[in-house]
Design a protein around this motif. Structure first.
Motif, PDB file in Angstrom:
ATOM      1  N   GLU A  89      99.411  -1.093  83.030  1.00 33.80           N
ATOM      2  CA  GLU A  89      99.381  -2.345  82.278  1.00 33.80           C
ATOM      3  C   GLU A  89      97.955  -2.872  82.282  1.00 33.80           C
ATOM      4  OE1 GLU A  89     101.670  -6.646  81.840  1.00 33.80           O
ATOM      5  OE2 GLU A  89     102.427  -5.132  83.243  1.00 33.80           O
ATOM      6  N   VAL A  90      97.552  -3.361  81.124  1.00 28.31           N
ATOM      7  CA  VAL A  90      96.189  -3.856  80.935  1.00 28.31           C
ATOM      8  C   VAL A  90      96.270  -5.271  80.379  1.00 28.31           C
ATOM      9  CG1 VAL A  90      93.973  -3.458  79.783  1.00 28.31           C
ATOM     10  CG2 VAL A  90      95.396  -1.506  80.476  1.00 28.31           C
ATOM     11  N   ALA A  91      95.418  -6.158  80.864  1.00 25.83           N
ATOM     12  CA  ALA A  91      95.374  -7.527  80.348  1.00 25.83           C
ATOM     13  C   ALA A  91      95.146  -7.501  78.839  1.00 25.83           C
ATOM     14  CB  ALA A  91      94.261  -8.312  81.038  1.00 25.83           C
ATOM     15  N   PRO A  92      95.790  -8.399  78.095  1.00 27.35           N
ATOM     16  CA  PRO A  92      95.716  -8.360  76.623  1.00 27.35           C
ATOM     17  C   PRO A  92      94.303  -8.275  76.066  1.00 27.35           C
ATOM     18  CG  PRO A  92      97.363  -9.948  77.326  1.00 27.35           C
ATOM     19  CD  PRO A  92      96.683  -9.470  78.578  1.00 27.35           C
ATOM     20  N   GLU A  93      93.363  -9.013  76.653  1.00 26.67           N
ATOM     21  CA  GLU A  93      92.006  -9.027  76.099  1.00 26.67           C
ATOM     22  C   GLU A  93      91.237  -7.741  76.363  1.00 26.67           C
ATOM     23  OE1 GLU A  93      91.882 -11.438  79.993  1.00 26.67           O
ATOM     24  OE2 GLU A  93      93.265 -11.022  78.346  1.00 26.67           O
ATOM     25  N   HIS A  94      91.784  -6.845  77.199  1.00 30.77           N
ATOM     26  CA  HIS A  94      91.096  -5.587  77.503  1.00 30.77           C
ATOM     27  C   HIS A  94      91.840  -4.365  76.954  1.00 30.77           C
ATOM     28  CE1 HIS A  94      87.938  -7.230  80.075  1.00 30.77           C
ATOM     29  NE2 HIS A  94      88.843  -8.064  80.558  1.00 30.77           N
ATOM     30  N   ARG A  95      92.874  -4.599  76.174  1.00 31.12           N
ATOM     31  CA  ARG A  95      93.596  -3.480  75.580  1.00 31.12           C
ATOM     32  C   ARG A  95      92.750  -2.837  74.478  1.00 31.12           C
ATOM     33  NH1 ARG A  95      99.403  -6.672  75.436  1.00 31.12           N
ATOM     34  NH2 ARG A  95      99.718  -6.619  77.700  1.00 31.12           N
ATOM     35  N   ARG A  96      93.032  -1.585  74.218  1.00 31.37           N
ATOM     36  CA  ARG A  96      92.282  -0.777  73.248  1.00 31.37           C
ATOM     37  C   ARG A  96      90.824  -0.578  73.674  1.00 31.37           C
ATOM     38  NH1 ARG A  96      95.487   0.127  69.030  1.00 31.37           N
ATOM     39  NH2 ARG A  96      97.187  -1.336  68.579  1.00 31.37           N
ATOM     40  N   SER A  97      90.592  -0.691  74.964  1.00 28.80           N
ATOM     41  CA  SER A  97      89.241  -0.479  75.502  1.00 28.80           C
ATOM     42  C   SER A  97      89.092   0.895  76.133  1.00 28.80           C
ATOM     43  CB  SER A  97      88.928  -1.543  76.558  1.00 28.80           C
ATOM     44  OG  SER A  97      89.816  -1.408  77.667  1.00 28.80           O
ATOM     45  N   GLY A  98      90.211   1.624  76.206  1.00 29.75           N
ATOM     46  CA  GLY A  98      90.201   2.925  76.867  1.00 29.75           C
ATOM     47  C   GLY A  98      90.534   2.857  78.341  1.00 29.75           C
ATOM     48  N   ALA A  99      90.830   1.652  78.852  1.00 29.70           N
ATOM     49  CA  ALA A  99      91.107   1.496  80.285  1.00 29.70           C
ATOM     50  C   ALA A  99      92.333   2.292  80.714  1.00 29.70           C
ATOM     51  CB  ALA A  99      91.281   0.020  80.625  1.00 29.70           C
ATOM     52  N   ALA A 100      93.450   2.180  79.982  1.00 29.58           N
ATOM     53  CA  ALA A 100      94.679   2.869  80.369  1.00 29.58           C
ATOM     54  C   ALA A 100      94.483   4.382  80.358  1.00 29.58           C
ATOM     55  CB  ALA A 100      95.823   2.476  79.438  1.00 29.58           C
ATOM     56  N   ALA A 101      93.787   4.899  79.355  1.00 34.75           N
ATOM     57  CA  ALA A 101      93.543   6.345  79.277  1.00 34.75           C
ATOM     58  C   ALA A 101      92.696   6.823  80.446  1.00 34.75           C
ATOM     59  CB  ALA A 101      92.869   6.679  77.957  1.00 34.75           C
ATOM     60  N   GLN A 102      91.708   6.026  80.834  1.00 38.18           N
ATOM     61  CA  GLN A 102      90.866   6.417  81.956  1.00 38.18           C
ATOM     62  C   GLN A 102      91.630   6.380  83.269  1.00 38.18           C
ATOM     63  OE1 GLN A 102      86.624   4.799  81.732  1.00 38.18           O
ATOM     64  NE2 GLN A 102      87.574   3.660  80.040  1.00 38.18           N
TER      65      GLN A 102
END
Length: 313
Positions: A89-102
């Motif tokens: 789960e990623v905070a809304p403002e950081h979604r689509r940043s590649g965080a979850a994939a990393q």
């Protein structure tokens, strides 16, 4: 096996710093994530916990600007041995940043230490998580619905002129535990299960699970249980009672459908009940679909399960 799960701190792309999960992260992340959107979301967040080797689990937190903004876990189930479960789960403002994939890539690098490479994850239908899983090479393998059945929507069976009877059964009953285990394994061929009597008692029938009672539909002539219903709601009220409805997998499809209909008619005679229905539960799914079509039941939530199997990569 790795004795120190995940390096103490790593710097990833886009300014994220990753470290192991630690006490207090749940409260810190709740401040940036907000409240869970549904019961499944609440349950999935509870999977985030410190890494361990027994049972095997890895859990990391991503910080941005020194504050926790994302977390992910990968863990091995004692019940479904063929795939590791993934949740992020990623905070809304950081979604689509590649965080979850990393985070997924980082956790999967640890997977060889537990001997399982295939992955699975669940998500709400139409969610951002569904898009992420599809983009990450996952394929849908199952659909699960939460269905609320309106009381009195099914005609009650005539038990007086048949060999059938309704019987209260203790949730600790060995007979019930054995049947629950057989049913669970039979409807999880899509994600092989190793449910046993002991695991059924611990994971589905113990007081700790909320199991408050059970009724069975029994064929007295053949002295066998046809179907069972386990309630996880202590007191009946106008709010739907959570019920696990299952059947004897040795029955024919026609026998199962009749038994399920009869038992559901009785447990939902006066009060609404909520059932979790997977697409693999074909006789029950057929029945609940028909009830939904005629507005005698409502789907209040739909979850999808995706998998990325090692032999398909």
């Amino acid at each position: 096996m790795s004795e120190t799960p995940v390096e103490p701190r790593l710097t990833l792309e886009n300014g994220f710093t990753v470290r192991p999960w630690r006490d207090g992260d749940d409260l810190a992340l709740l401040e940036v994530w907000g409240d869970p959107e549904n019961p499944m979301h609440h349950a999935d967040r509870a999977l985030l916990r410190p890494s361990s080797n027994s049972p095997w689990a890895r859990c990391v937190v991503a910080e941005f600007g020194g504050l926790p903004v994302a977390a992910a876990t990968l863990f091995k189930s004692t019940l479904h041995p063929d795939r590791l479960s993934f949740y992020a789960e990623v905070a809304p403002e950081h979604r689509r940043s590649g965080a979850a994939a990393q985070l997924l890539e980082l956790l999967q690098a640890e997977a060889p230490s537990c001997g399982v490479k295939s992955l699975k994850a669940r998500c709400a239908k139409g969610s951002a998580a569904q898009c992420f899983l599809k983009d990450s090479g996952f394929t849908k393998i199952q659909c699960s619905q939460s269905v609320v059945v309106t009381p009195g929507s099914l005609a009650l069976p005539d038990l007086e002129s048949s060999p059938l009877e309704i019987e209260d059964l203790a949730t600790g009953s060995v007979e019930l535990s054995e049947l629950v285990a057989e049913f669970y394994n039979a409807v999880h061929e899509w994600d092989r299960a190793e449910m046993t009597i002991g695991k059924a008692q611990q994971m589905l029938l113990s007081p700790e699970t909320g199991a408050s009672g059970a009724v069975v539909l029994r064929d007295t002539e053949q002295s066998r249980i046809l179907a069972f219903a386990v309630s996880y709601t202590a007191e009946q009220s106008e709010d739907p009672a959570d019920v696990l409805l299952g059947w004897n997998p040795s029955l024919s499809d026609e026998e199962i459908e009749t038994a399920v209909r009869d038992l559901l008619a009785m447990v939902a005679a006066r009060f609404p009940v909520r059932l979790e229905v997977d697409s693999s539960m074909v006789p029950l799914k057929r029945l609940t679909d028909a009830l939904v079509d005629r507005s005698d039941a409502q789907v209040d939530f739909e979850a999808l399960i995706y998998a990325r199997d090692a032999d398909a990569e």
